[in-house]
Design a protein around this motif. Structure first.
Motif, mmCIF file in Angstrom:
data_model
loop_
_atom_site.group_PDB
_atom_site.id
_atom_site.type_symbol
_atom_site.label_atom_id
_atom_site.label_comp_id
_atom_site.label_asym_id
_atom_site.label_seq_id
_atom_site.Cartn_x
_atom_site.Cartn_y
_atom_site.Cartn_z
ATOM 1 N N ASN A 67 70.013 16.132 53.265
ATOM 2 C CA ASN A 67 68.670 16.393 53.785
ATOM 3 C C ASN A 67 68.187 17.772 53.374
ATOM 4 O O ASN A 67 67.031 17.965 53.016
ATOM 5 N N ALA A 68 69.093 18.753 53.425
ATOM 6 C CA ALA A 68 68.721 20.114 53.029
ATOM 7 C C ALA A 68 68.355 20.163 51.555
ATOM 8 O O ALA A 68 67.389 20.798 51.147
ATOM 9 N N GLU A 69 69.164 19.436 50.732
ATOM 10 C CA GLU A 69 68.883 19.393 49.296
ATOM 11 C C GLU A 69 67.561 18.701 49.013
ATOM 12 O O GLU A 69 66.773 19.142 48.175
ATOM 13 N N ALA A 70 67.295 17.596 49.736
ATOM 14 C CA ALA A 70 66.040 16.867 49.557
ATOM 15 C C ALA A 70 64.856 17.738 49.943
ATOM 16 O O ALA A 70 63.823 17.744 49.278
ATOM 17 N N THR A 71 65.014 18.507 51.042
ATOM 18 C CA THR A 71 63.931 19.401 51.476
ATOM 19 C C THR A 71 63.682 20.472 50.428
ATOM 20 O O THR A 71 62.537 20.796 50.096
ATOM 21 N N ALA A 72 64.771 21.027 49.887
ATOM 22 C CA ALA A 72 64.629 22.065 48.854
ATOM 23 C C ALA A 72 63.932 21.516 47.625
ATOM 24 O O ALA A 72 63.073 22.164 47.030
ATOM 25 N N GLN A 73 64.291 20.267 47.248
ATOM 26 C CA GLN A 73 63.647 19.657 46.092
ATOM 27 C C GLN A 73 62.174 19.416 46.342
ATOM 28 O O GLN A 73 61.338 19.597 45.454
ATOM 29 N N ALA A 74 61.830 19.022 47.587
ATOM 30 C CA ALA A 74 60.429 18.779 47.918
ATOM 31 C C ALA A 74 59.618 20.055 47.798
ATOM 32 O O ALA A 74 58.492 20.060 47.310
ATOM 33 N N ILE A 75 60.239 21.187 48.205
ATOM 34 C CA ILE A 75 59.547 22.461 48.106
ATOM 35 C C ILE A 75 59.354 22.841 46.640
ATOM 36 O O ILE A 75 58.308 23.311 46.229
ATOM 37 N N LYS A 76 60.377 22.590 45.819
ATOM 38 C CA LYS A 76 60.293 22.924 44.396
ATOM 39 C C LYS A 76 59.236 22.093 43.674
ATOM 40 O O LYS A 76 58.719 22.509 42.652
ATOM 41 N N GLN A 77 58.916 20.928 44.218
ATOM 42 C CA GLN A 77 57.994 20.045 43.533
ATOM 43 C C GLN A 77 56.547 20.524 43.589
ATOM 44 O O GLN A 77 55.714 20.024 42.866
ATOM 45 N N VAL A 78 56.241 21.477 44.463
ATOM 46 C CA VAL A 78 54.884 22.023 44.500
ATOM 47 C C VAL A 78 54.626 22.770 43.199
ATOM 48 O O VAL A 78 55.356 23.704 42.866
ATOM 49 N N PRO A 79 53.640 22.360 42.406
ATOM 50 C CA PRO A 79 53.398 23.020 41.110
ATOM 51 C C PRO A 79 53.020 24.481 41.288
ATOM 52 O O PRO A 79 52.295 24.847 42.215
ATOM 53 N N GLN A 80 53.524 25.289 40.395
ATOM 54 C CA GLN A 80 53.212 26.714 40.441
ATOM 55 C C GLN A 80 51.984 27.066 39.611
ATOM 56 O O GLN A 80 51.490 28.182 39.685
ATOM 57 N N LEU A 81 51.515 26.099 38.820
ATOM 58 C CA LEU A 81 50.293 26.317 38.049
ATOM 59 C C LEU A 81 49.521 25.001 37.970
ATOM 60 O O LEU A 81 50.087 23.965 37.624
ATOM 61 N N VAL A 82 48.258 25.062 38.307
ATOM 62 C CA VAL A 82 47.351 23.925 38.143
ATOM 63 C C VAL A 82 46.392 24.260 37.012
ATOM 64 O O VAL A 82 45.758 25.322 37.021
ATOM 65 N N VAL A 83 46.313 23.378 36.023
ATOM 66 C CA VAL A 83 45.413 23.579 34.882
ATOM 67 C C VAL A 83 44.385 22.447 34.878
ATOM 68 O O VAL A 83 44.738 21.284 34.674
ATOM 69 N N THR A 84 43.128 22.781 35.128
ATOM 70 C CA THR A 84 42.072 21.777 35.028
ATOM 71 C C THR A 84 41.400 21.897 33.665
ATOM 72 O O THR A 84 41.103 23.000 33.209
ATOM 73 N N ILE A 85 41.193 20.757 33.033
ATOM 74 C CA ILE A 85 40.537 20.696 31.723
ATOM 75 C C ILE A 85 39.316 19.801 31.875
ATOM 76 O O ILE A 85 39.433 18.583 31.976
ATOM 77 N N ALA A 86 38.139 20.407 31.940
ATOM 78 C CA ALA A 86 36.884 19.660 32.102
ATOM 79 C C ALA A 86 36.159 19.635 30.766
ATOM 80 O O ALA A 86 35.904 20.682 30.173
ATOM 81 N N ILE A 87 35.827 18.440 30.300
ATOM 82 C CA ILE A 87 35.268 18.278 28.954
ATOM 83 C C ILE A 87 33.873 17.668 29.037
ATOM 84 O O ILE A 87 33.712 16.508 29.421
ATOM 85 N N ASP A 88 32.875 18.458 28.695
ATOM 86 C CA ASP A 88 31.499 17.984 28.714
ATOM 87 C C ASP A 88 31.297 16.935 27.624
ATOM 88 O O ASP A 88 31.797 17.083 26.503
ATOM 89 N N GLN A 89 30.587 15.857 27.943
ATOM 90 C CA GLN A 89 30.269 14.745 27.046
ATOM 91 C C GLN A 89 31.460 13.813 26.792
ATOM 92 O O GLN A 89 31.350 12.880 25.977
ATOM 93 N N LEU A 90 32.584 14.035 27.468
ATOM 94 C CA LEU A 90 33.743 13.159 27.275
ATOM 95 C C LEU A 90 33.459 11.768 27.834
ATOM 96 O O LEU A 90 32.988 11.621 28.955
ATOM 97 N N ARG A 91 33.762 10.750 27.035
ATOM 98 C CA ARG A 91 33.547 9.357 27.435
ATOM 99 C C ARG A 91 34.833 8.572 27.250
ATOM 100 O O ARG A 91 35.543 8.747 26.260
ATOM 101 N N THR A 92 35.136 7.692 28.189
ATOM 102 C CA THR A 92 36.359 6.901 28.103
ATOM 103 C C THR A 92 36.368 6.009 26.872
ATOM 104 O O THR A 92 37.393 5.891 26.186
ATOM 105 N N ASP A 93 35.239 5.390 26.567
ATOM 106 C CA ASP A 93 35.220 4.483 25.414
ATOM 107 C C ASP A 93 35.503 5.227 24.117
ATOM 108 O O ASP A 93 36.256 4.745 23.257
ATOM 109 N N GLN A 94 34.932 6.416 23.957
ATOM 110 C CA GLN A 94 35.185 7.201 22.749
ATOM 111 C C GLN A 94 36.616 7.741 22.735
ATOM 112 O O GLN A 94 37.280 7.755 21.689
ATOM 113 N N LEU A 95 37.090 8.177 23.889
ATOM 114 C CA LEU A 95 38.460 8.683 23.984
ATOM 115 C C LEU A 95 39.465 7.638 23.518
ATOM 116 O O LEU A 95 40.414 7.948 22.791
#
Length: 458
Positions: free
Chosen positions: A18-46
């Motif tokens: 349980n302690a190991e599982a809790t530690a792993q759950a804490i480690k799973q929180v990302p330390q960096l979030v990168v958002t990539i927003a693309i103007d004019q992006l379309r699923t069909d073209q992608l």
């Protein structure tokens, strides 16, 4: 005795798991979030250009990420600025105040850029709510780092929110640092002086983002940081191929410094689209027409003058909106509700008008049929009468010499979550861009922005 001993060992083992599982759950929180927003992006073209992609870029995100190919904005009208604000606030213009890249100031009756600031030059003053970055700052007592880079000032500042460490965009071939985030980040000041942007705008932004990860200390401690990169893409093969190369460079560079499970990438479009070419509807025999908003305002003034006495009841028009003279109406003791009802009935008789909405109607109605219109309405930024032009018709403003074509249909864009131990998958149902902020908030275990009522995607 032996039985108790075995029980004791078993309990210790379970507690250890349980302690190991809790530690792993804490480690799973990302330390960096990168958002990539693309103007004019379309699923069909992608997806059309997918065979051209290299293994580490868009192809990797499409195959290894959680993909929502049918994303949309749950408000109308929208553009790159209002979509970016919704992405970062988890709210619609009704709450966050960002109805588009421009808005009409009732005091001056002149259009204003959404991030223009008389004192600072540019700022997020018109953004009425908190953003993902703001909430991250508050959750970490200001220790989290927030940087945003974009092809334009609007997306750079709106993604940065109110409390970022730095925000940069390109204009006229030069870097611009947002003056509202003080003290000015020394690393950004140095970089923008030493490394001028190239003609390939997306490449320059990628190089800036990579250097930021390498030099600013972002993602290097136990506090989650946020990096927002906003690209633009054209609807052609080469543009998507280059975009793929830039994203591959960004992802691989970050993964060289941080393990995959510590980084959450979020890629999405804005839903914005290029204006249709003038004359296409006539050429291909698509029903069309021209609706002149300035002449309509003059006709409405004449009609209201016949009812209430000759005056300029309509002060001005902007886009598909009419702004009434509130001071005059109050002075003449005219009930606003009665005047709006008469104006609505008059406008509905005109060719090319599909519907007319009043500010009172949008502020008080809870009808689901009006939800998208209401979500895109903001009492401080919008007019008293909103005219819904028939699809295919052109909205003409003689004063500003502008012409836009009405289009109701949605052009899907993707939302992709990649990294941070997120399992690959594909969800075909329609999702809205305001659900990104609460999803990221849950992933990094902070509260969602203060006007966000949307549910997380997972």
């Amino acid at each position: 005795m032996n039985r108790n001993r075995y029980l004791y060992i078993t309990l210790l083992t379970l507690l250890g798991f349980n302690a190991e599982a809790t530690a792993q759950a804490i480690k799973q929180v990302p330390q960096l979030v990168v958002t990539i927003a693309i103007d004019q992006l379309r699923t069909d073209q992608l997806e059309t250009y997918a065979p051209l992609y290299q293994s580490g870029g868009l192809k990797r995100l499409l195959t290894e990420g959680m993909v929502y190919p049918n994303a949309a904005c749950n408000f109308t009208p929208f553009d790159k600025s209002s979509a970016m604000a919704s992405l970062m606030t988890g709210a619609t213009p009704y709450y966050n105040g960002i109805t588009g890249s421009e808005w009409l100031d009732r005091n001056t009756l002149r259009p204003q850029n959404i991030v223009s600031d008389r004192k600072l030059g540019q700022s997020p003053a018109q953004l009425s709510t908190s953003t993902l970055g703001d909430e991250l700052k508050m959750a970490t007592d200001g220790l989290a780092k927030v940087f945003t880079f974009a092809t334009d000032a609007e997306r750079a500042i709106l993604s940065a929110g109110h409390a970022a460490d730095g925000s940069v965009w390109l204009s006229n071939g030069k870097w611009n640092i947002a003056p509202c985030y003080q003290p000015e980040n020394q690393w950004l000041s140095w970089y923008t002086r030493q490394y001028p942007p190239t003609e390939d705008v997306n490449k320059s932004l990628t190089e800036l983002a990579v250097k930021c990860v390498e030099q600013s200390g972002i993602g290097q401690d136990d506090k989650t940081d946020l990096l927002c990169v906003s690209y633009s893409v054209q609807q052609d093969e080469m543009s998507y191929k280059l975009l793929d190369a830039h994203i591959a460079m960004l992802v691989s560079s970050i993964h060289r410094r941080l393990p995959k499970e510590r980084v959450l990438f979020v890629l999405t479009g804005t839903g914005a689209r290029e204006e249709e070419r003038e004359g296409d509807n006539e050429r291909y025999h698509i029903p069309t027409g021209k609706f002149n908003i300035t002449r309509t305002a003059n006709l409405l003034n004449m009609y209201l003058g016949a009812v209430y006495g000759s005056e300029n009841y309509v002060e001005t028009c902007y886009q598909n909106q009419l702004f009434l003279n509130h001071k005059l109406i109050d002075k003449k003791n005219i009930k606003m509700g009665d005047l709006l009802r008469l104006a609505q009935e008059f406008l509905l008789q005109m060719s090319g008008v599909r519907n007319v909405y009043t500010s009172t109607q949008l502020m008080t109605s809870d009808s689901e049929l009006l939800q998208r219109i209401r979500n895109g309405f903001n009492i401080e930024k919008c007019g008293d009468l909103l005219i819904d032009i028939a699809p295919g018709w052109q909205l003409v403003n003689e004063t500003t010499q502008t012409t836009t074509t009405s289009r109701v249909s949605n052009i899907p864009f993707p939302i992709i979550f990649f990294g941070a131990d997120i399992k690959a998958g594909r969800v075909e149902s329609t999702v809205t861009v305001d659900r990104i902020a609460p999803t990221v908030s849950r992933a990094i275990r902070i509260r969602a922005p203060n006007a966000c009522s949307a549910k997380p995607l997972f």
